[in-house]
Design an enzyme around this catalytic site. Structure first.
Site, PDB file in Angstrom:
ATOM      1  N   HIS A 258       0.854  -1.183   0.000  1.00 15.14           N
ATOM      2  CA  HIS A 258       0.000   0.000   0.000  1.00 15.14           C
ATOM      3  C   HIS A 258       0.890   1.233   0.000  1.00 15.14           C
ATOM      4  O   HIS A 258       2.128   1.120  -0.015  1.00 15.14           O
ATOM      5  CB  HIS A 258      -0.952  -0.009   1.190  1.00 15.14           C
ATOM      6  CG  HIS A 258      -0.289   0.065   2.531  1.00 15.14           C
ATOM      7  ND1 HIS A 258       0.547  -0.925   3.017  1.00 15.14           N
ATOM      8  CD2 HIS A 258      -0.333   1.023   3.505  1.00 15.14           C
ATOM      9  CE1 HIS A 258       0.974  -0.589   4.218  1.00 15.14           C
ATOM     10  NE2 HIS A 258       0.459   0.586   4.536  1.00 15.14           N
TER      11      HIS A 258
ATOM     12  N   ASP B  21       0.241  -4.125   6.783  1.00  8.83           N
ATOM     13  CA  ASP B  21      -0.797  -3.431   7.529  1.00  8.83           C
ATOM     14  C   ASP B  21      -2.212  -3.914   7.220  1.00  8.83           C
ATOM     15  O   ASP B  21      -2.739  -3.694   6.123  1.00  8.83           O
ATOM     16  CB  ASP B  21      -0.711  -1.930   7.248  1.00  8.83           C
ATOM     17  CG  ASP B  21       0.651  -1.361   7.601  1.00  8.83           C
ATOM     18  OD1 ASP B  21       1.605  -2.145   7.742  1.00  8.83           O
ATOM     19  OD2 ASP B  21       0.757  -0.135   7.730  1.00  8.83           O
TER      20      ASP B  21
ATOM     21  N   ASP C 250       5.814   4.681   5.201  1.00  9.30           N
ATOM     22  CA  ASP C 250       6.810   3.749   5.727  1.00  9.30           C
ATOM     23  C   ASP C 250       6.914   2.487   4.875  1.00  9.30           C
ATOM     24  O   ASP C 250       7.772   1.642   5.129  1.00  9.30           O
ATOM     25  CB  ASP C 250       6.504   3.387   7.186  1.00  9.30           C
ATOM     26  CG  ASP C 250       5.088   2.885   7.414  1.00  9.30           C
ATOM     27  OD1 ASP C 250       4.165   3.407   6.777  1.00  9.30           O
ATOM     28  OD2 ASP C 250       4.909   1.973   8.250  1.00  9.30           O
ATOM     29  N   HIS C 251       6.071   2.380   3.844  1.00 13.09           N
ATOM     30  CA  HIS C 251       6.109   1.218   2.951  1.00 13.09           C
ATOM     31  C   HIS C 251       6.506   1.575   1.514  1.00 13.09           C
ATOM     32  O   HIS C 251       6.597   0.673   0.682  1.00 13.09           O
ATOM     33  CB  HIS C 251       4.748   0.530   2.941  1.00 13.09           C
ATOM     34  CG  HIS C 251       4.361  -0.036   4.269  1.00 13.09           C
ATOM     35  ND1 HIS C 251       4.524  -1.359   4.607  1.00 13.09           N
ATOM     36  CD2 HIS C 251       3.838   0.574   5.367  1.00 13.09           C
ATOM     37  CE1 HIS C 251       4.102  -1.555   5.850  1.00 13.09           C
ATOM     38  NE2 HIS C 251       3.682  -0.387   6.333  1.00 13.09           N
TER      39      HIS C 251
END
Length: 304
Positions: A63, A208, A67-68
């Site tokens: 996604h 997540d 932080d990804h």
């Protein structure tokens, strides 16, 4: 010699810490290098972990939270700077295609990379190759998010004693594997006569999300499950509010899905003792548990 291992580049969640960089995970799978969720600082973590840009063949984003994905610009520019000769495929939620475009072209650079965008728009297979097939399943995170699953086809393991008993050797073995049968010493010998089933290996990557059908579909029967465990179970209410998992929930998924190795990661900065995550998971899951640390390498378990 084939190598199958997970190289952990970062294990923090929204806020990095002195010991934990933002997310980043490279799965080495024979000739493939799948880079999952490169967060901010991934390019430097690759250097520290001994990962070359040329090792990357795919970029897989679950996604578009920062932080990804905020490591994408640096990684893409490094791939181009190093003139990586092979194509690199990028998978990401299709609804975030504009975000990916902005990340890919975050600043000017001499772009000579063959980067092939393959957005994910629904559950199902994404790509097939010598490695097997890569598939995606939707997760529950309040924005479009997908987990990934890599599946190697089942095969067979040749039995040396059975081959010798039938007088089959050398090029005859390859012929038998190709055709399914061969005539040896005047007798038809089938592949089943001289082999046994060899289950293919499986890997799943889940970030997540709250518990949902997609989590279980991805985790079912995998040899290695890399899964977020942002919170401890004492903070389950927070996990539910922010659409995340606890270590206990991740362990329950692993136990109910016959997972072999459970890799916990994506830890909230509120916790100081990683052992708490292990202990919470171990009370539920009896298989191998790894509490991920930056720059560690985790081998995919040997075949069943």
């Amino acid at each position: 010699m084939s190598v199958r291992e997970l190289v952990v580049l970062g294990t923090a969640s929204q806020v990095p810490t002195r010991r934990r960089n933002h997310n980043g995970y490279l799965l080495r799978w024979d000739g493939e290098g799948l880079l999952f969720d490169p967060g901010d600082g991934t390019q430097r973590q690759m250097l520290l972990a001994g990962v070359a840009a040329s090792d990357i063949t795919r970029i897989c984003l679950t996604h578009f939270h920062g932080d990804h994905c905020l490591g994408v610009p640096g990684v893409v520019q490094r791939l181009s700077l190093d003139r990586v000769p092979h194509p690199v495929t990028a998978h990401f939620p299709g609804s975030g295609a504009e975000y990916f475009r902005r990340l890919r072209h975050a600043s000017p650079f001499h772009d000579v990379l063959d980067l092939r965008e393959e957005p994910v728009t629904s559950d199902g297979p994404l790509s097939t190759g010598p490695f097997g097939h890569l598939e995606a399943r939707a997760l529950d995170h309040g924005m479009d998010a997908y987990g990934y699953r890599l599946v190697e086809p089942d095969g067979v393991r040749m039995l040396p004693d059975a081959l010798a008993a039938h007088g089959i050797s050398g090029p005859e073995i390859r012929t038998l594997q190709r055709d399914g049968e061969i005539v040896a010493n005047g007798r038809t010998v089938t592949l089943a006569d001289v082999s046994e089933p060899r289950p293919g290996q499986r890997f799943a990557f889940i970030m997540d999300t709250r518990l949902c059908d997609g989590v279980y579909a991805l985790a079912e029967g995998v040899d290695m499950l890399v899964i977020e465990s942002t919170f401890l179970d004492r903070d389950r209410a927070l996990a539910e509010d922010y659409r995340h998992l606890t270590a206990a929930q991740a362990a329950r998924v692993a136990a109910e899905s016959s997972v072999r190795t459970l890799v916990l990661t994506h830890f909230s900065q509120r916790y100081d003792d990683p052992a708490e995550f292990h202990d919470e998971a171990a009370a539920i899951f009896s298989g191998d548990i790894v509490v991920a640390e930056d720059l560690m390498r985790v081998p995919v378990p040997k075949r069943r």
